[in-house]
Design a protein around this motif. Sequence first.
Motif, short mmCIF file in Angstrom:
data_model
loop_
_atom_site.label_atom_id
_atom_site.label_comp_id
_atom_site.label_asym_id
_atom_site.label_seq_id
_atom_site.Cartn_x
_atom_site.Cartn_y
_atom_site.Cartn_z
N ASP A 1 22.60 11.46 98.21
CA ASP A 1 22.96 12.69 98.36
C ASP A 1 22.52 13.21 99.55
O ASP A 1 23.70 14.09 100.47
N LEU A 2 21.57 13.15 100.08
CA LEU A 2 21.05 13.56 101.38
C LEU A 2 21.73 12.80 102.44
O LEU A 2 22.16 13.65 103.60
N LEU A 3 21.88 11.58 102.44
CA LEU A 3 22.54 10.76 103.53
C LEU A 3 24.11 11.44 103.58
O LEU A 3 24.81 11.16 104.84
N THR A 4 24.70 11.54 102.48
CA THR A 4 26.19 12.03 102.61
C THR A 4 26.16 13.63 103.05
O THR A 4 27.42 13.99 103.28
N ALA A 5 25.46 14.46 103.16
CA ALA A 5 25.39 15.77 103.35
C ALA A 5 25.53 15.89 104.90
O ALA A 5 25.21 15.28 105.67
N ASP A 6 26.28 17.05 105.38
CA ASP A 6 26.76 17.09 106.84
C ASP A 6 25.42 17.68 107.43
O ASP A 6 24.62 18.73 106.65
N GLY A 7 25.00 17.16 108.50
CA GLY A 7 23.78 17.75 109.24
C GLY A 7 22.48 17.03 108.71
O GLY A 7 21.46 17.64 109.00
N ALA A 8 22.76 16.12 108.05
CA ALA A 8 21.34 15.17 107.46
C ALA A 8 21.28 13.80 108.24
O ALA A 8 22.63 13.36 108.10
N THR A 9 20.40 13.39 108.62
CA THR A 9 20.17 12.14 109.32
C THR A 9 18.85 11.40 109.20
O THR A 9 18.03 12.37 109.34
N VAL A 10 18.80 10.33 108.34
CA VAL A 10 17.43 9.71 108.32
C VAL A 10 17.55 8.23 109.14
O VAL A 10 18.44 7.71 108.91
N ARG A 11 16.19 7.95 109.48
CA ARG A 11 16.25 6.74 110.59
C ARG A 11 14.82 6.14 109.92
O ARG A 11 14.13 6.95 109.52
N ILE A 12 14.94 4.86 110.18
CA ILE A 12 13.88 4.03 109.64
C ILE A 12 12.89 3.55 110.88
O ILE A 12 13.73 2.78 111.86
#
Length: 262
Positions: free
Chosen positions: A190-201
């Motif tokens: 859900d977080l990854l599909t939200a506008d304005g949310a980005t996660v990197r590894i």
Amino acid sequence: MESALEEIEFLALSPNRVEALRHLTEAPRTRRELVELTGASQPTLGRILHDFEERAWIEREDGAYRATVTGTLVSRGFSELVEIFNTDLELRPIVRWLPADAITFDLEHLTAATITKPSRVRPNAPVKRVLNLLRTATEVRVVSYAFNEQSLEVISERTASGDQQFEGVFPAAAIDALADDSQLRDQLRDLLTADGATVRIADGSIPVAATIADSVVHLFLRDDNGILQASVDVDEPEVHAWAENLFSQYWDDATPLTIDQL
């Protein structure tokens, strides 16, 4: 000839001297005004003013006393020294857990920091502290060795509602720990599909846990065994600049996390 240490001792042994000199750097004062401001007796204040005049720290002018250039210098320098020791006393309980290898700012910028330690009645106090910051921040950046469940929940809710912009960089192990739990994996999706949310590894490990919540920087502090011992947070430009630079270093070398990878 008096030594510098003896002069420091001369001031330090008398709070009345410190206060009197500080007041005289602010504005000219009469003896009566100094008695009221410091609470010192007339005889005590008389001795203080005599000692100050001998050192050329003050001078009389139109029935009042004022600090000279050197008196102002001494007062300012002594105040700065006191601030340094105040910082030392504040940080002494946690200094051994600060990420010394990563910190490049002067520790004096942590003078006004909030230190939160777990206790028997509040074992989760450091985590609750960062959650409170996350619940009100509109822009959040995180570079951390872990992504805890509570933080994920708050960030997911606020980004989904459009109340928060989020960027996070974590090691693969932290993402795998969330993906191994079906409920947490769904929250991460859900977080990854939200506008304005980005996660990197990140490519490799991350030795720190830093959260930038608007202008506040929050650090989790753990011991050599990985056990959370405290947290420290501060709203200070120098620390904020350091945290932004630290985040960018890991962010630039990291790769985006996509839903397909979960």
